[in-house]
Design a protein around this motif. Structure first.
Motif, PDB file in Angstrom:
ATOM      1  N   PRO A   8      18.796  51.254 -40.041  1.00 11.15           N
ATOM      2  CA  PRO A   8      17.809  50.474 -40.436  1.00 11.15           C
ATOM      3  C   PRO A   8      17.231  49.663 -39.096  1.00 11.15           C
ATOM      4  O   PRO A   8      17.753  49.250 -38.403  1.00 11.15           O
ATOM      5  CB  PRO A   8      18.199  49.418 -41.571  1.00 11.15           C
ATOM      6  N   PHE A   9      15.886  49.281 -39.288  1.00 11.37           N
ATOM      7  CA  PHE A   9      15.225  48.412 -38.476  1.00 11.37           C
ATOM      8  C   PHE A   9      15.472  46.747 -38.932  1.00 11.37           C
ATOM      9  O   PHE A   9      15.592  46.580 -40.050  1.00 11.37           O
ATOM     10  CB  PHE A   9      13.706  48.497 -38.373  1.00 11.37           C
ATOM     11  N   ARG A  10      16.114  46.104 -38.000  1.00  9.39           N
ATOM     12  CA  ARG A  10      16.245  44.814 -38.337  1.00  9.39           C
ATOM     13  C   ARG A  10      14.967  43.981 -38.094  1.00  9.39           C
ATOM     14  O   ARG A  10      13.942  44.162 -37.482  1.00  9.39           O
ATOM     15  CB  ARG A  10      17.453  44.008 -37.277  1.00  9.39           C
ATOM     16  N   ASP A  14      15.480  38.077 -37.350  1.00  7.71           N
ATOM     17  CA  ASP A  14      16.801  38.521 -36.988  1.00  7.71           C
ATOM     18  C   ASP A  14      16.892  38.709 -35.756  1.00  7.71           C
ATOM     19  O   ASP A  14      17.892  38.487 -34.886  1.00  7.71           O
ATOM     20  CB  ASP A  14      17.435  39.642 -38.244  1.00  7.71           C
ATOM     21  N   PHE A  15      15.951  39.587 -35.242  1.00 10.13           N
ATOM     22  CA  PHE A  15      16.266  40.071 -33.959  1.00 10.13           C
ATOM     23  C   PHE A  15      15.762  39.256 -32.877  1.00 10.13           C
ATOM     24  O   PHE A  15      16.570  39.168 -31.749  1.00 10.13           O
ATOM     25  CB  PHE A  15      15.350  41.395 -33.735  1.00 10.13           C
ATOM     26  N   LEU A  16      14.808  38.365 -32.984  1.00  4.91           N
ATOM     27  CA  LEU A  16      14.503  37.587 -31.812  1.00  4.91           C
ATOM     28  C   LEU A  16      14.143  36.102 -32.356  1.00  4.91           C
ATOM     29  O   LEU A  16      14.216  35.401 -31.562  1.00  4.91           O
ATOM     30  CB  LEU A  16      13.104  37.926 -31.404  1.00  4.91           C
ATOM     31  N   LEU A  17      13.472  36.143 -33.410  1.00  3.32           N
ATOM     32  CA  LEU A  17      12.907  34.592 -33.841  1.00  3.32           C
ATOM     33  C   LEU A  17      13.779  33.639 -34.458  1.00  3.32           C
ATOM     34  O   LEU A  17      14.911  33.338 -33.888  1.00  3.32           O
ATOM     35  CB  LEU A  17      11.769  34.913 -34.717  1.00  3.32           C
ATOM     36  N   CYS A  18      13.448  33.049 -35.457  1.00  3.62           N
ATOM     37  CA  CYS A  18      14.185  31.664 -36.017  1.00  3.62           C
ATOM     38  C   CYS A  18      15.385  32.135 -36.260  1.00  3.62           C
ATOM     39  O   CYS A  18      16.246  30.989 -35.751  1.00  3.62           O
ATOM     40  CB  CYS A  18      13.503  31.315 -37.303  1.00  3.62           C
ATOM     41  N   ASN A  40      26.604  44.518 -30.630  1.00 11.29           N
ATOM     42  CA  ASN A  40      25.115  44.253 -30.851  1.00 11.29           C
ATOM     43  C   ASN A  40      24.298  45.524 -30.466  1.00 11.29           C
ATOM     44  O   ASN A  40      23.227  45.954 -31.007  1.00 11.29           O
ATOM     45  CB  ASN A  40      24.510  43.219 -29.908  1.00 11.29           C
ATOM     46  N   LEU A  41      24.731  46.431 -29.729  1.00 10.98           N
ATOM     47  CA  LEU A  41      24.233  47.660 -29.617  1.00 10.98           C
ATOM     48  C   LEU A  41      24.182  48.639 -30.957  1.00 10.98           C
ATOM     49  O   LEU A  41      23.196  49.327 -31.107  1.00 10.98           O
ATOM     50  CB  LEU A  41      24.799  48.532 -28.482  1.00 10.98           C
ATOM     51  N   LEU A  42      25.190  48.666 -31.574  1.00 13.59           N
ATOM     52  CA  LEU A  42      25.309  49.144 -32.814  1.00 13.59           C
ATOM     53  C   LEU A  42      24.387  48.781 -33.872  1.00 13.59           C
ATOM     54  O   LEU A  42      23.662  49.107 -34.685  1.00 13.59           O
ATOM     55  CB  LEU A  42      26.881  49.250 -33.201  1.00 13.59           C
ATOM     56  N   TYR A  43      24.380  47.475 -33.829  1.00  9.21           N
ATOM     57  CA  TYR A  43      23.666  46.908 -35.164  1.00  9.21           C
ATOM     58  C   TYR A  43      22.327  46.777 -34.794  1.00  9.21           C
ATOM     59  O   TYR A  43      21.359  47.139 -35.776  1.00  9.21           O
ATOM     60  CB  TYR A  43      23.992  45.296 -35.014  1.00  9.21           C
ATOM     61  N   TYR A  44      21.611  46.536 -33.707  1.00 13.34           N
ATOM     62  CA  TYR A  44      20.060  46.445 -33.443  1.00 13.34           C
ATOM     63  C   TYR A  44      19.834  47.961 -32.631  1.00 13.34           C
ATOM     64  O   TYR A  44      18.785  47.698 -32.218  1.00 13.34           O
ATOM     65  CB  TYR A  44      19.821  45.248 -32.535  1.00 13.34           C
ATOM     66  N   LYS A 148      28.616  41.998 -38.457  1.00 14.31           N
ATOM     67  CA  LYS A 148      30.115  42.328 -38.300  1.00 14.31           C
ATOM     68  C   LYS A 148      30.543  43.540 -39.422  1.00 14.31           C
ATOM     69  O   LYS A 148      31.275  44.222 -39.189  1.00 14.31           O
ATOM     70  CB  LYS A 148      30.927  41.118 -38.392  1.00 14.31           C
ATOM     71  N   LEU A 149      30.141  43.086 -40.685  1.00 16.33           N
ATOM     72  CA  LEU A 149      30.264  44.088 -41.616  1.00 16.33           C
ATOM     73  C   LEU A 149      29.683  45.506 -41.476  1.00 16.33           C
ATOM     74  O   LEU A 149      30.355  46.487 -41.465  1.00 16.33           O
ATOM     75  CB  LEU A 149      29.433  43.552 -42.881  1.00 16.33           C
ATOM     76  N   GLU A 150      28.316  45.649 -40.912  1.00 14.80           N
ATOM     77  CA  GLU A 150      27.832  46.933 -40.604  1.00 14.80           C
ATOM     78  C   GLU A 150      28.564  47.587 -39.267  1.00 14.80           C
ATOM     79  O   GLU A 150      28.753  48.757 -39.468  1.00 14.80           O
ATOM     80  CB  GLU A 150      26.369  46.723 -40.109  1.00 14.80           C
ATOM     81  N   ASN A 151      29.166  46.687 -38.491  1.00 14.62           N
ATOM     82  CA  ASN A 151      29.878  47.396 -37.397  1.00 14.62           C
ATOM     83  C   ASN A 151      31.029  47.905 -37.923  1.00 14.62           C
ATOM     84  O   ASN A 151      31.718  48.792 -37.295  1.00 14.62           O
ATOM     85  CB  ASN A 151      29.942  46.430 -36.322  1.00 14.62           C
ATOM     86  N   LYS A 152      31.944  47.343 -38.962  1.00 16.07           N
ATOM     87  CA  LYS A 152      33.014  47.771 -39.447  1.00 16.07           C
ATOM     88  C   LYS A 152      32.797  49.007 -40.054  1.00 16.07           C
ATOM     89  O   LYS A 152      33.607  50.022 -40.083  1.00 16.07           O
ATOM     90  CB  LYS A 152      33.978  46.841 -40.397  1.00 16.07           C
ATOM     91  N   LEU A 153      31.515  49.160 -40.872  1.00 18.48           N
ATOM     92  CA  LEU A 153      31.546  50.515 -41.403  1.00 18.48           C
ATOM     93  C   LEU A 153      31.344  51.634 -40.535  1.00 18.48           C
ATOM     94  O   LEU A 153      31.681  52.661 -40.729  1.00 18.48           O
ATOM     95  CB  LEU A 153      30.136  50.431 -42.366  1.00 18.48           C
TER      96      LEU A 153
END
Length: 178
Positions: A8-10, A14-18, A40-44, A148-153
């Motif tokens: 999914p797109f973040r 979450d990616f850059l702002l607040c 981070n490469l995996l998540y974003y 962290k959760l997404e990366n564990k999956l």
């Protein structure tokens, strides 16, 4: 082929702002820094892919032939590297022990070949600059609990994504998700 799920797109927030938290990595702890980059490469990955494509479209608009030439050279050199790493034990060990040096060798070889072919500026701005920006963001972006959760999956094999497969090709599968 492997059952791959599009990530999914973040959100931009979450990616850059607040809600994004950034910190300079601890360069004395290279293993932790490497894990931050890989996770981070995996998540974003969708955000990174979209950013790189947008930059490539802009560069390709002004220099289409040279961009295609540069992309072809980089992809061919990467495929030769992956083939050599899969078929030669020495290259496989080197890839696993020195992933940053391998990426630098691929980009450096691409640069040298393109300098002979005449597309150095397009290569630097169209291909190497987006990779540099992605690696800088992945280095300084702190991980969240959701990250962290997404990366564990991903690491236990419940989800397969394009970046996970690319990291495996670069010999980083043992690092992903840790």
């Amino acid at each position: 082929m492997v059952d791959m799920q599009p990530p999914p797109f973040r959100t931009l927030d979450d990616f850059l702002l607040c809600s994004a938290r950034f910190s300079v990595p601890d360069v004395r702890n290279l293993e932790r820094w490497n894990n931050r980059i890989i996770n981070n490469l995996l998540y974003y990955q969708s955000n990174y892919f979209a950013s790189a494509v947008a930059f490539l479209v802009i560069v390709g608009y002004f220099q289409p032939f040279q961009l295609i030439l540069g992309a072809t050279v980089v992809v061919l050199l990467f495929l030769v590297f992956v083939w050599a790493a899969e078929n030669k034990a020495v290259v496989r060990r080197f890839r696993r022990n020195h992933p940053s040096l391998c990426l630098s060798a691929i980009l450096g070889s691409s640069y040298l070949l393109l300098s002979v072919l005449g597309g150095v500026a397009v290569f630097l701005f169209g291909i190497a600059f987006p990779i540099l920006m992605i690696l800088i963001h992945a280095s300084v972006r702190l991980r969240s609990l959701k990250n962290k959760l997404e990366n564990k999956l991903e690491s236990i094999g419940l989800k397969r994504t394009p970046m996970g497969l690319l990291l495996e090709a670069l010999g980083q599968e043992q690092e992903a998700g840790s």
